[in-house]
Design an enzyme around this catalytic site. Structure first.
Site, short mmCIF file in Angstrom:
data_model
loop_
_atom_site.label_atom_id
_atom_site.label_comp_id
_atom_site.label_asym_id
_atom_site.label_seq_id
_atom_site.Cartn_x
_atom_site.Cartn_y
_atom_site.Cartn_z
N TYR A 1 -1.74 5.45 8.04
CA TYR A 1 -0.47 5.17 8.72
C TYR A 1 0.52 6.32 8.45
O TYR A 1 0.83 6.61 7.30
CB TYR A 1 0.05 3.84 8.18
CG TYR A 1 1.50 3.50 8.42
CD1 TYR A 1 2.06 3.54 9.70
CD2 TYR A 1 2.31 3.10 7.36
CE1 TYR A 1 3.39 3.20 9.89
CE2 TYR A 1 3.64 2.75 7.54
CZ TYR A 1 4.19 2.82 8.81
OH TYR A 1 5.49 2.49 9.00
N ASP B 1 -2.45 -2.95 1.20
CA ASP B 1 -1.42 -3.29 2.18
C ASP B 1 -2.11 -4.15 3.25
O ASP B 1 -2.91 -3.65 4.04
CB ASP B 1 -0.86 -1.98 2.77
CG ASP B 1 0.21 -2.22 3.84
OD1 ASP B 1 0.21 -3.29 4.45
OD2 ASP B 1 1.02 -1.30 4.07
N ILE C 1 -0.75 -6.02 5.67
CA ILE C 1 0.25 -6.36 6.69
C ILE C 1 -0.40 -6.85 7.99
O ILE C 1 0.19 -7.61 8.73
CB ILE C 1 1.18 -5.13 6.94
CG1 ILE C 1 2.34 -5.49 7.86
CG2 ILE C 1 0.45 -3.94 7.48
CD1 ILE C 1 3.40 -4.39 7.97
N LYS D 1 4.05 -7.72 11.66
CA LYS D 1 2.93 -7.62 12.60
C LYS D 1 2.39 -8.99 12.99
O LYS D 1 2.25 -9.29 14.17
CB LYS D 1 1.80 -6.78 12.00
CG LYS D 1 2.25 -5.46 11.39
CD LYS D 1 2.87 -4.51 12.39
CE LYS D 1 3.42 -3.27 11.71
NZ LYS D 1 4.04 -2.34 12.64
C1 LIG Z 1 0.06 -0.22 7.24
C2 LIG Z 1 1.53 -0.43 7.40
N1 LIG Z 1 2.29 -0.63 6.30
C3 LIG Z 1 3.61 -0.81 6.40
C4 LIG Z 1 4.26 -0.79 7.62
C5 LIG Z 1 5.75 -1.00 7.69
O1 LIG Z 1 6.01 -2.34 8.06
P1 LIG Z 1 7.43 -3.05 7.97
O2 LIG Z 1 7.98 -3.13 9.35
O3 LIG Z 1 7.15 -4.42 7.43
O4 LIG Z 1 8.29 -2.27 7.05
C6 LIG Z 1 3.52 -0.58 8.78
C7 LIG Z 1 4.18 -0.52 10.10
O5 LIG Z 1 3.66 -0.07 11.08
C8 LIG Z 1 2.13 -0.40 8.67
O6 LIG Z 1 1.36 -0.20 9.74
#
Ligand SMILES: Cc1ncc(COP(=O)(O)O)c(C=O)c1O
Length: 475
Positions: free
Chosen positions: A145, A231, A233, A273
Site C-alpha cells: 500500500y 493490518d 483492514i 473498508k
Molecule cells: C492496507 C491499508 N492500511 C491502512 C489504510 C488506511 O486506512 P484508514 O482510512 O482507516 O486510515 C489503508 C487505506 O487504503 C490500507 O489500504
C-alpha cells in the site's frame, strides 16, 4: 532561514508518488456522467461505496442514534463532554464482537486490549512509534500500500525494507525472500524490529495462506525482540474462497504461548473498508501486550475517535442482525463487482492476479509495455490517465519489483461507470496494439512523450521521469 522543520519537509511522506499524483490529475478533470462525460474515472481509490443503502436504511430505522438520543432522551451533553481516551466501552465491545464475527468466531478479542485510533493510518503509525526507534526497520512484502511510506516512516523515522515478492509464485512470501530482506536491512545497517503485512493484501486483493502466516510467526519467534503487525483492514471484504485466516487464528492453533509470541503480534483494523466509512476515522490496534496497549493508549490522544461517532457505531455494530446481513450482502456485491472487472478486462485481453478479497484487482499489463522497464510502465500509465481517462495506480507506486502491474479499484463507482471504464480500456488496447509497431521506443521517451501529450503535460512529464528514476534507484 528555513520556515519549516526538516521533519515537515522531508521526502519520506511520499506525496510525490504517482499514486497521489493520479488523484490530483483526477481532481482536475473528474468524470461525471452528465456534466463531464469525457472526464477521468477514478479507479485509484480503494473506497467501498457498494453498500451505503444498507447503512442509510439502518439510520432511517434508528433516528434516535444519529439525533444524539438514548431511549428518547438527549445525550448530547454526555457525548459533548466525554473525553476518556480509553474509548466508549459499549463501542469497544461492539467492535471486538464484529471483528470476531468476521473471523467466523474462531477467535475472540478482549475489549481491554483494544486501542481506538483515527483510522488504520493512525493505528499503523502509533505501532511504529511504540515499537521502533528512529532508523530501525520493518520488513514489508512487495507490492505494498503506497500510503505506508507516509504512515510508517514520515513522523517516526522508522524505515521500510522490502521483502521482494514476484509474480513467479503469485507474490507469495517465501522464506528465501524474507531472509534476503533481513540481510538487505543488515547491509543498510538497519536493525529489524519486525514484519508488517496486510492480510488481505492491498494491492493484491488476496488473502494470506496458513503456510505464509506460519512462516512469519516462525521468523519472529526465532528472533526475540521482533514483532509481527497484521493490518487486517480488508478482513471483512473476503468474498470468495479461500476464506480469511487471521494471524490471531494461527496463534491460537499453534499454542506458542510459552514463547510469549502473542506479546509480539499486533492486529490493525479499521471501519474504512468493511463498512465503507473512511470519513468517520475509526481504527483500532489489537494487542495482547499490556505495555504496547498502555503506550498506544497514551499516543491515541493525537488521533481519537469522536464520542458521537463511537456512540453511533456502537448502536449500529451492536445490532447483530444488521451487521450479519450487512457483511453477507456487502461481500456478495463485492464479488459481483470483481467479476465484472475481471471479465471486462479479459475481453480486452488483460488478465488479473486471481483474487478473493479487497476493493481492487492486481492487473497484469506487462504485455502492453514497450520494454520491461519502469519508464515504460510510466509511459503506459500516462496514456491510460490522459488518453483513456482512467486513474489507476502503477505497480511502481506500490514498490512492485516487476514493471507492468497496476492496481485497479472497482467499488468506488456505479456499475455503469465501471462498464464505461472497461469499454474505454478495450478501445484503447485494440487501437494501441494495432499501432504499437510505430509507437516510440523508450530510449528517447521524453521528447516523444511530449509529442504524444502536447506541451500542457510538460511539467508532469518531467516530474514522472524524475520520479521513475528515483523509484528505480530505491529498488
Ligand atoms: C492496507 C491499508 N492500511 C491502512 C489504510 C488506511 O486506512 P484508514 O482510512 O482507516 O486510515 C489503508 C487505506 O487504503 C490500507 O489500504
Amino acid at each position: 532561514m528555513r520556515l519549516l522543520s526538516t521533519k515537515a519537509t522531508c521526502n519520506s511522506h511520499g506525496q510525490d508518488s504517482s499514486y497521489f499524483l493520479g488523484w490530483q490529475e483526477y481532481e482536475k478533470n473528474p468524470y461525471d456522467e452528465v456534466h463531464n462525460p469525457k472526464g477521468i474515472i477514478q479507479m485509484g481509490l480503494a473506497e467501498n461505496q457498494l453498500s451505503f443503502d444498507l447503512l442509510e436504511s439502518w439510520l432511517a430505522k434508528n433516528p434516535d442514534v444519529a439525533g444524539f438520543k438514548r431511549d428518547g432522551k438527549s445525550i448530547f451533553r454526555e457525548l459533548a463532554l466525554f473525553q476518556d481516551y480509553h474509548g466508549l466501552p459499549s463501542f469497544k465491545k461492539a467492535l471486538v464482537d464484529f471483528m470476531s464475527e468476521i473471523r467466523g468466531n474462531k477467535v475472540t478479542f478482549d475489549p481491554n486490549y483494544i486501542v481506538l485510533t483515527a483510522g488504520a493510518t493512525s493505528a499503523n503509525e502509533t505501532l511504529m512509534f511504540c515499537l521502533a526507534e528512529q532508523g530501525e526497520a520493518f520488513l514489508l512484502p512487495t507490492p505494498y500500500y503506497p500510503g505506508f511510506d507516509r504512515d510508517l516512516k514520515w513522523r517516526t523515522g522508522a524505515e521500510i525494507v522490502p521483502i521482494q515478492c514476484t509474480s513467479s509464485n503469485n507474490f507469495q512470501i517465501t522464506e528465501a525472500a524474507l531472509q534476503q530482506a533481513y540481510e538487505d536491512a543488515g547491509k543498510r545497517n538497519l536493525r529489524v524490529k519486525g514484519v508488517l503485512v496486510t492480510n488481505p493484501s492491498n494491492p493484491l486483493g488476496t488473502t494470506m495462506s496458513r503456510s505464509e502466516l506460519n512462516l512469519l510467526v516462525d521468523f519472529i519467534k526465532d528472533k526475540n525482540d521482533m514483532h509481527l503487525i497484521s493490518d487486517e483492514i480488508y478482513s471483512g471484504t473476503v468474498f470468495t474462497s479461500p476464506s480469511f485466516v487471521s494471524v490471531m487464528e494461527i496463534l491460537k492453533e499453534r499454542n506458542d504461548v510459552a514463547e510469549g509470541i502473542q506479546n509480539r503480534v499486533h492486529v490493525v483494523y479499521s471501519l474504512s473498508k468493511d463498512l465503507g466509512l473512511p470519513g468517520f476515522r475509526v481504527g483500532a490496534i489489537y494487542s495482547e501486550n499490556v505495555e504496547v496497549v498502555a503506550a498506544a493508549t497514551k499516543m491515541s490522544s493525537f488521533g481519537l475517535v469522536s464520542s458521537q461517532t463511537q456512540y453511533l457505531l456502537s448502536a449500529m455494530l451492536g445490532d447483530k442482525k444488521f451487521r450479519r446481513n450487512y457483511m453477507a450482502e456487502n461481500q456478495r456485491r463485492l464479488k459481483r463487482r470483481q467479476r465484472m472487472l475481471v471479465s471486462g478486462l479479459k475481453k480486452g485481453g488483460i488478465s488479473c492476479l486471481e483474487s478473493n478479497a479487497g476493493l481492487f484487482c492486481w492487473v497484469d499489463m506487462r504485455h502492453l509495455l514497450h520494454s520491461k522497464t519502469f519508464e515504460a510502465e510510466m509511459e503506459l500509465w500516462k496514456k491510460i490517465v490522459y488518453r483513456v481517462g482512467l486513474n489507476i495506480s502503477p505497480g511502481s507506486s506500490c514498490h512492485c519489483p516487476e514493471p507492468g502491474w497496476f492496481r485497479v479499484c472497482f467499488a468506488n463507482m456505479s456499475e455503469d461507470t465501471l462498464g464505461l471504464a472497461m469499454k474505454r480500456l478495450r478501445t484503447f488496447v485494440s487501437e494501441y496494439c494495432s499501432t504499437s509497431t510505430s509507437t516510440p521506443t523508450t530510449s528517447n521517451t521524453n521528447s516523444n512523450t511530449n509529442a504524444l501529450f502536447g506541451s500542457k503535460r510538460n511539467s508532469l512529464t518531467k516530474w514522472v521521469f524524475r520520479l521513475s528514476s528515483r523509484e528505480q534507484q530505491e529498488r
